[in-house]
Design an enzyme around this catalytic site. Structure first.
Site, PDB file in Angstrom:
ATOM      1  CD  GLU A  96      36.358  32.006  33.227  1.00 32.86           C
ATOM      2  OE1 GLU A  96      35.788  32.653  34.141  1.00 32.86           O
ATOM      3  OE2 GLU A  96      37.020  30.973  33.440  1.00 32.86           O
ATOM      4  CD  GLU A 151      39.986  32.489  36.696  1.00 32.63           C
ATOM      5  OE1 GLU A 151      39.733  33.603  36.184  1.00 32.63           O
ATOM      6  OE2 GLU A 151      39.178  31.861  37.383  1.00 32.63           O
TER       7      GLU A 151
END
Length: 531
Positions: free
Chosen positions: A410, A207
């Site tokens: 995630e 990310e």
């Protein structure tokens, strides 16, 4: 003043007594695991389900056996990353460097198929020099991977999870410097050559839209990227670094898939009005599209280029050719979502986006977007409310936008109330999200490679220290033993593995708590009425 009715009071006392007895006895709360034969929620045989950890958040051993200093180490130890917060909490963390076999044993007990971890760049290359690797670090990750495979799980590796060498930060500003692109390629090629025959699932960078926004807001030292232009430069260099790493993997003729990931905070329009639809799209393109689209089309979304002005440096033709089609899958980190409304006043809405959210990237360019979190409680519940629609909406948006397979890299429940071992709500959370995942895959033919819960063990969680626990496995931080224990939610994971179906879960102890809350509310209401 008359007391509450005797029946209400009796109900309160009975439920409280039952709950107290359960807690004092040390017995785990039993989960009601239901609907285990419903084919609608049958897990596809090739879907990998597991959990993940990251090096800096769990390994500890920050300066042992040749590991060098990372930029995050430096700022934490200087007290500059989170001023006033703990400076050395991550130094030991969960001690997974020494206890990796315990972590793997816990994953096996949960019957997981996938074990995701990240490499510590400075454990492998303390000085960021590929000609001077740290052999102890190299050996450690071989041992970790071998243990994962020996125990019948699939290893998934992340090259970078916020912990590049401090020497690169000091030399040219880390990801703000163009030199970082080539340094990351060198590092990636080294890792691929060393472990590429064992690991078949890779995430290059975790990310980057978090690193380039959340960290800029948290950092107050060397890693501070003060301007929007620098934040977009950071994103740009992450994309180029990813692309070079992707090509390095392919050049080495290795088998496997390589993906790019983003923290997704998907916005849905507040209504079907065209302006609200436009506002939601604008938010999504800046928040996620600016990271994900370039690795598919070779360029930023048009709205980002149009509204981002001089802050968004365009890719050259050669760079577009380099980055285009460099993702075998899109890694999505998903927790919650937003609602977007067209803001006719054109006022800055950045205060309505959580400061720890990567949604702030470029918000100044879209003042017409009014956003609201889809969380019913306050912001402390951001990672613990069950809102599975967030997963469905971002899956559909990503698939319809890019037509690239998806990996949920995630998704997890944060315990901010010290539930400890009795985490029935975590089972409810993962049941809801995984059932939504399976249903969406089947209803809309969305190809998903896997689902990775965050996190396998309770970990160091940055500004939250150890106060926001995502772990499927309890780590004894309070007692200092760091011993691992399975939580009540284990029943969900084990039942799913045994039946091949994502079960519907409700917690018996949670039901008692809910009943107690209702009865207390009723008692309070009666008490108030009789005042």
């Amino acid at each position: 003043m008359a007391p509450p009715g005797p029946l209400v009071l009796c109900g309160v006392l009975l439920c409280a007594h039952a709950l107290q007895a359960s807690i004092l006895s040390g017995q785990s709360g039993r989960l009601a695991v239901e609907d285990t034969a419903n084919e609608e929620y049958a897990v596809p045989k090739d879907l990998l389900i597991g959990a993940g950890i990251s090096a800096l958040q769990t390994e500890g051993a920050w300066n042992e056996e040749g590991r060098g200093e990372s930029a995050a180490d430096h700022l934490l130890h200087e007290g500059k990353l989170f001023p006033g917060g703990p400076q050395h909490a991550h130094d030991q963390a969960a001690d997974s460097y020494h206890r990796y076999k315990d972590d793997i044993a816990m994953a096996v007990a949960l019957k997981l198929k996938l074990f995701r971890f990240s490499f510590s760049w400075t454990r492998l290359l303390p000085t960021a020099d590929v000609s001077k690797p740290n052999q102890q670090g190299v050996d450690h990750y071989h041992q970790l991977i071998d243990e994962i495979i020996k125990n019948g799980m699939t290893p998934m590796a992340t090259l970078y999870h916020f912990d590049h060498p401090q020497i690169l930060e000091a030399s040219f500003g880390g990801w703000v410097g163009e030199q970082m692109v080539d340094k990351f390629e060198e590092y990636a090629r080294f890792v691929f050559q060393e472990y590429g025959k064992k690991v078949k699932h890779w995430v290059t960078i975790n990310e980057p839209n978090v690193y380039c926004t959340y960290f800029v807001l948290a950092f107050s030292g060397d890693l501070t990227h003060q301007t929007t232009k620098e934040r977009f430069k950071c994103i740009r260099n992450n994309i180029l670094g990813h692309a070079k790493a992707y090509h390095a993997f392919k050049d080495l003729k290795l088998e496997g898939v390589v993906g790019f990931s983003a923290h997704t905070i998907h916005a849905t329009p507040a209504s079907t009005l065209p302006e609200d639809v436009y506002a939601a799209d604008a938010f999504n393109q800046f928040q996620s599209g600016s990271t994900l689209q370039p690795v598919v089309t070779g360029d930023y979304p048009q709205i980002v280029k149009d509204l981002g002005a001089e802050a968004v440096v365009p890719f050259t033709e050669d760079e577009q050719a380099l980055i285009r089609n460099t993702a075998d899958f899109m890694g999505l980190n998903v927790y919650y979502s937003m609602t977007a409304t067209y803001n006719a006043s054109q006022s800055d809405d950045s205060a309505n986006v959580p400061i720890f959210a990567p949604g702030k990237l470029g918000l100044e360019f879209i003042p017409f977007v009014q956003t609201k979190s889809n969380i019913k409680g306050d912001m402390t519940q951001l990672y613990s409310e069950v809102t599975p629609d967030a997963l469905e909406s971002v899956m559909l948006w990503t698939w319809q936008s890019y037509k690239v397979p998806i990996f949920i890299t995630e998704n997890g429940f944060a315990d901010v109330e010290n539930l400890g071992l009795r985490d029935g709500r975590r089972a409810v959370y993962h049941s809801a999200y995984l059932r939504t995942l399976i249903k969406t895959m089947k209803a809309f033919d969305v190809p998903v490679l896997g689902y990775c819960a965050w996190s396998l063990v309770d970990a160091y969680e940055w500004s939250a220290n150890f106060g926001r626990r995502f772990g499927l496995v309890h780590v004894d931080y309070e007692g200092g033993t760091l011993e691992r224990s399975l939580k009540d939610s284990k029943d969900f994971w084990i039942t799913m593995a045994d039946t091949g179906v994502v079960p519907l879960v409700s917690s018996a102890s949670g039901q008692c708590v809910s009943t107690l809350a209702v009865l207390v509310a009723a008692a309070a209401s009666l008490y108030t009425q009789r005042l």
